[in-house]
Scaffold this motif. Structure first.
Motif, short mmCIF file in Angstrom:
data_model
loop_
_atom_site.label_atom_id
_atom_site.label_comp_id
_atom_site.label_asym_id
_atom_site.label_seq_id
_atom_site.Cartn_x
_atom_site.Cartn_y
_atom_site.Cartn_z
N LYS A 92 30.13 55.89 -11.81
CA LYS A 92 29.28 56.97 -12.31
C LYS A 92 28.44 57.48 -11.15
O LYS A 92 27.97 56.71 -10.32
CB LYS A 92 28.34 56.46 -13.42
CG LYS A 92 29.06 55.84 -14.60
CD LYS A 92 29.81 56.87 -15.38
CE LYS A 92 30.42 56.21 -16.60
NZ LYS A 92 31.68 56.76 -16.95
N GLN A 118 35.29 59.24 -11.81
CA GLN A 118 34.00 58.93 -12.43
C GLN A 118 34.11 57.91 -13.56
O GLN A 118 33.11 57.39 -14.01
CB GLN A 118 33.32 60.22 -12.90
CG GLN A 118 32.80 61.03 -11.73
CD GLN A 118 32.08 62.29 -12.14
OE1 GLN A 118 32.43 62.94 -13.13
NE2 GLN A 118 31.08 62.67 -11.37
N GLN A 119 35.32 57.61 -13.99
CA GLN A 119 35.49 56.50 -14.94
C GLN A 119 35.25 55.18 -14.23
O GLN A 119 34.87 54.20 -14.86
CB GLN A 119 36.90 56.52 -15.53
CG GLN A 119 37.14 57.66 -16.48
CD GLN A 119 38.59 57.73 -16.96
OE1 GLN A 119 39.46 57.01 -16.47
NE2 GLN A 119 38.85 58.63 -17.90
N HIS A 120 35.47 55.15 -12.91
CA HIS A 120 35.28 53.92 -12.13
C HIS A 120 33.88 53.82 -11.56
O HIS A 120 33.33 52.72 -11.47
CB HIS A 120 36.32 53.85 -11.01
CG HIS A 120 37.71 53.70 -11.52
ND1 HIS A 120 38.25 52.49 -11.83
CD2 HIS A 120 38.65 54.63 -11.82
CE1 HIS A 120 39.48 52.66 -12.28
NE2 HIS A 120 39.75 53.95 -12.30
N LYS A 138 40.44 67.00 -13.08
CA LYS A 138 41.01 65.80 -13.70
C LYS A 138 40.84 64.61 -12.76
O LYS A 138 40.49 63.50 -13.20
CB LYS A 138 42.50 66.05 -14.01
CG LYS A 138 43.19 64.87 -14.65
CD LYS A 138 42.67 64.58 -16.03
CE LYS A 138 43.49 63.48 -16.66
NZ LYS A 138 42.91 62.98 -17.90
N ALA A 149 37.30 63.42 -12.94
CA ALA A 149 37.06 62.70 -14.20
C ALA A 149 37.60 61.27 -14.11
O ALA A 149 36.94 60.31 -14.56
CB ALA A 149 37.69 63.44 -15.37
N ILE A 150 38.76 61.10 -13.50
CA ILE A 150 39.35 59.76 -13.35
C ILE A 150 38.47 58.92 -12.43
O ILE A 150 38.18 57.76 -12.73
CB ILE A 150 40.79 59.87 -12.80
CG1 ILE A 150 41.70 60.52 -13.84
CG2 ILE A 150 41.32 58.49 -12.40
CD1 ILE A 150 43.06 60.96 -13.31
#
Length: 97
Positions: free
Chosen positions: A57, A53-55, A47, A50-51
């Motif tokens: 890539k 990689q939202q900022h 998790k 994932a957080i």
């Protein structure tokens, strides 16, 4: 069957359930620690990634979990390394650089 063989069979029958119980406990413990979470209220490593990689890539180079903070290093698609600090309790982003 001699006396020693009978004793061995009895011991094996008695230790079977204990061995199975310990194997089940070990599997549960292994799955618990594999999540990368130290507390039932912490978010998992997956998790946190994932957080992060939202900022940014890119590819995750490293992840560390200390003092309720995930430190994640990401190699961006442009070749820059970014460090993202994420609160392990609630998943909020503490800082990015």
């Amino acid at each position: 069957m001699n006396r020693w063989q009978e004793i061995l069979v009895i011991v094996m029958l008695m230790t079977g359930p204990i061995t199975q119980a310990m194997a089940g406990w070990q599997s549960s413990a292994s799955n618990y620690y594999r999540t990368g979470s130290n507390s039932l209220t912490d978010i998992t490593e997956q998790k946190a990634i994932a957080i992060a990689q939202q900022h940014f890539k890119g590819r995750v180079l490293a992840i560390n979990h200390d003092d309720n903070i995930y430190r994640i290093k990401i190699l961006s698609n442009q070749g820059t390394i970014h460090t993202i600090l994420i609160n392990a309790r609630d998943g909020s982003v503490i800082s990015t650089h």
